[in-house]
Motif scaffolding. Structure first.
Motif, PDB file in Angstrom:
ATOM      1  N   SER A  95     -16.164  28.838  84.850  1.00  0.00           N
ATOM      2  CA  SER A  95     -15.366  29.458  85.818  1.00  0.00           C
ATOM      3  C   SER A  95     -14.651  30.911  84.027  1.00  0.00           C
ATOM      4  CB  SER A  95     -14.434  28.816  86.447  1.00  0.00           C
ATOM      5  OG  SER A  95     -13.533  28.300  86.249  1.00  0.00           O
ATOM      6  N   VAL A  96     -14.930  31.545  85.194  1.00  0.00           N
ATOM      7  CA  VAL A  96     -13.981  32.561  84.620  1.00  0.00           C
ATOM      8  C   VAL A  96     -12.832  33.187  85.560  1.00  0.00           C
ATOM      9  CG1 VAL A  96     -14.410  35.532  83.728  1.00  0.00           C
ATOM     10  CG2 VAL A  96     -15.422  33.818  83.422  1.00  0.00           C
ATOM     11  N   ARG A  97     -11.868  33.496  85.299  1.00  0.00           N
ATOM     12  CA  ARG A  97     -10.704  33.807  85.962  1.00  0.00           C
ATOM     13  C   ARG A  97      -9.805  34.765  85.436  1.00  0.00           C
ATOM     14  NH1 ARG A  97     -10.205  27.799  85.492  1.00  0.00           N
ATOM     15  NH2 ARG A  97      -9.711  27.275  87.813  1.00  0.00           N
ATOM     16  N   VAL A  98      -9.406  35.879  85.944  1.00  0.00           N
ATOM     17  CA  VAL A  98      -8.975  37.217  85.959  1.00  0.00           C
ATOM     18  C   VAL A  98      -7.614  37.604  86.419  1.00  0.00           C
ATOM     19  CG1 VAL A  98      -9.338  39.976  85.268  1.00  0.00           C
ATOM     20  CG2 VAL A  98     -11.285  38.438  85.462  1.00  0.00           C
ATOM     21  N   ARG A  99      -6.764  37.637  85.348  1.00  0.00           N
ATOM     22  CA  ARG A  99      -5.442  37.926  85.896  1.00  0.00           C
ATOM     23  C   ARG A  99      -4.515  39.312  85.603  1.00  0.00           C
ATOM     24  NH1 ARG A  99       0.275  35.183  83.672  1.00  0.00           N
ATOM     25  NH2 ARG A  99       1.507  36.396  85.469  1.00  0.00           N
ATOM     26  N   THR A 103     -23.310  38.798  87.335  1.00  0.00           N
ATOM     27  CA  THR A 103     -22.487  39.574  88.738  1.00  0.00           C
ATOM     28  C   THR A 103     -21.132  39.827  88.551  1.00  0.00           C
ATOM     29  OG1 THR A 103     -22.346  38.179  90.657  1.00  0.00           O
ATOM     30  CG2 THR A 103     -24.582  39.231  90.605  1.00  0.00           C
ATOM     31  N   ALA A 104     -20.881  39.129  87.489  1.00  0.00           N
ATOM     32  CA  ALA A 104     -18.597  38.827  87.962  1.00  0.00           C
ATOM     33  C   ALA A 104     -18.506  39.584  86.610  1.00  0.00           C
ATOM     34  CB  ALA A 104     -18.405  37.734  87.216  1.00  0.00           C
ATOM     35  N   PRO A 105     -19.079  40.660  85.984  1.00  0.00           N
ATOM     36  CA  PRO A 105     -18.945  41.890  85.176  1.00  0.00           C
ATOM     37  C   PRO A 105     -18.190  43.100  86.181  1.00  0.00           C
ATOM     38  CG  PRO A 105     -20.101  40.707  84.330  1.00  0.00           C
ATOM     39  CD  PRO A 105     -20.183  40.779  85.249  1.00  0.00           C
ATOM     40  N   ARG A 106     -19.746  43.207  86.629  1.00  0.00           N
ATOM     41  CA  ARG A 106     -19.349  44.435  88.003  1.00  0.00           C
ATOM     42  C   ARG A 106     -18.195  44.132  88.852  1.00  0.00           C
ATOM     43  NH1 ARG A 106     -22.973  46.636  91.968  1.00  0.00           N
ATOM     44  NH2 ARG A 106     -22.796  48.787  91.897  1.00  0.00           N
ATOM     45  N   VAL A 156      -4.698  42.611  81.560  1.00  0.00           N
ATOM     46  CA  VAL A 156      -5.714  42.051  81.956  1.00  0.00           C
ATOM     47  C   VAL A 156      -5.717  41.313  81.060  1.00  0.00           C
ATOM     48  CG1 VAL A 156      -7.481  42.722  82.678  1.00  0.00           C
ATOM     49  CG2 VAL A 156      -6.737  44.386  83.085  1.00  0.00           C
ATOM     50  N   GLU A 157      -6.370  40.073  81.505  1.00  0.00           N
ATOM     51  CA  GLU A 157      -6.413  38.421  80.950  1.00  0.00           C
ATOM     52  C   GLU A 157      -7.208  38.252  81.542  1.00  0.00           C
ATOM     53  OE1 GLU A 157      -2.136  35.425  80.647  1.00  0.00           O
ATOM     54  OE2 GLU A 157      -1.356  37.657  81.454  1.00  0.00           O
ATOM     55  N   VAL A 158      -8.363  37.426  80.741  1.00  0.00           N
ATOM     56  CA  VAL A 158      -9.964  37.325  81.057  1.00  0.00           C
ATOM     57  C   VAL A 158     -10.454  35.487  80.474  1.00  0.00           C
ATOM     58  CG1 VAL A 158     -12.026  37.282  81.292  1.00  0.00           C
ATOM     59  CG2 VAL A 158     -10.967  38.784  80.801  1.00  0.00           C
TER      60      VAL A 158
END
Length: 78
Positions: free
Chosen positions: A50-54, A4-7, A64-66
């Protein structure tokens, strides 16, 4: 890193850059590309990681950094 993370992240980024008055096609392009990056991190990152988004917005410049917890490096294919 859940499916569900991308959405969820796409919507978060879309709202954040809209608040910075970046709307229309530029907003949609950033939303689409963010979704693709997060999807790749979820699929190719380590299971349970985990995935981090900045997100950084300076005027009309959006970055956007992933990142994920994987040790591999992206490979550019032609």
């Amino acid at each position: 890193a859940e499916t569900t993370a991308p959405r969820a992240i796409r919507h978060w980024v879309m709202r954040a850059i809209a608040a910075a008055e970046i709307v229309g096609a530029p907003n949609q392009v950033v939303e689409l590309l963010t979704g693709e990056l997060v999807s790749n991190a979820v699929v190719h990152g380590p299971e349970g990681g985990s995935v981090r988004v900045r997100l950084t917005v300076h005027g009309f410049l959006v970055r956007v950094e992933v990142t994920d917890e994987g040790t591999g490096r992206p490979t550019v294919l032609h």
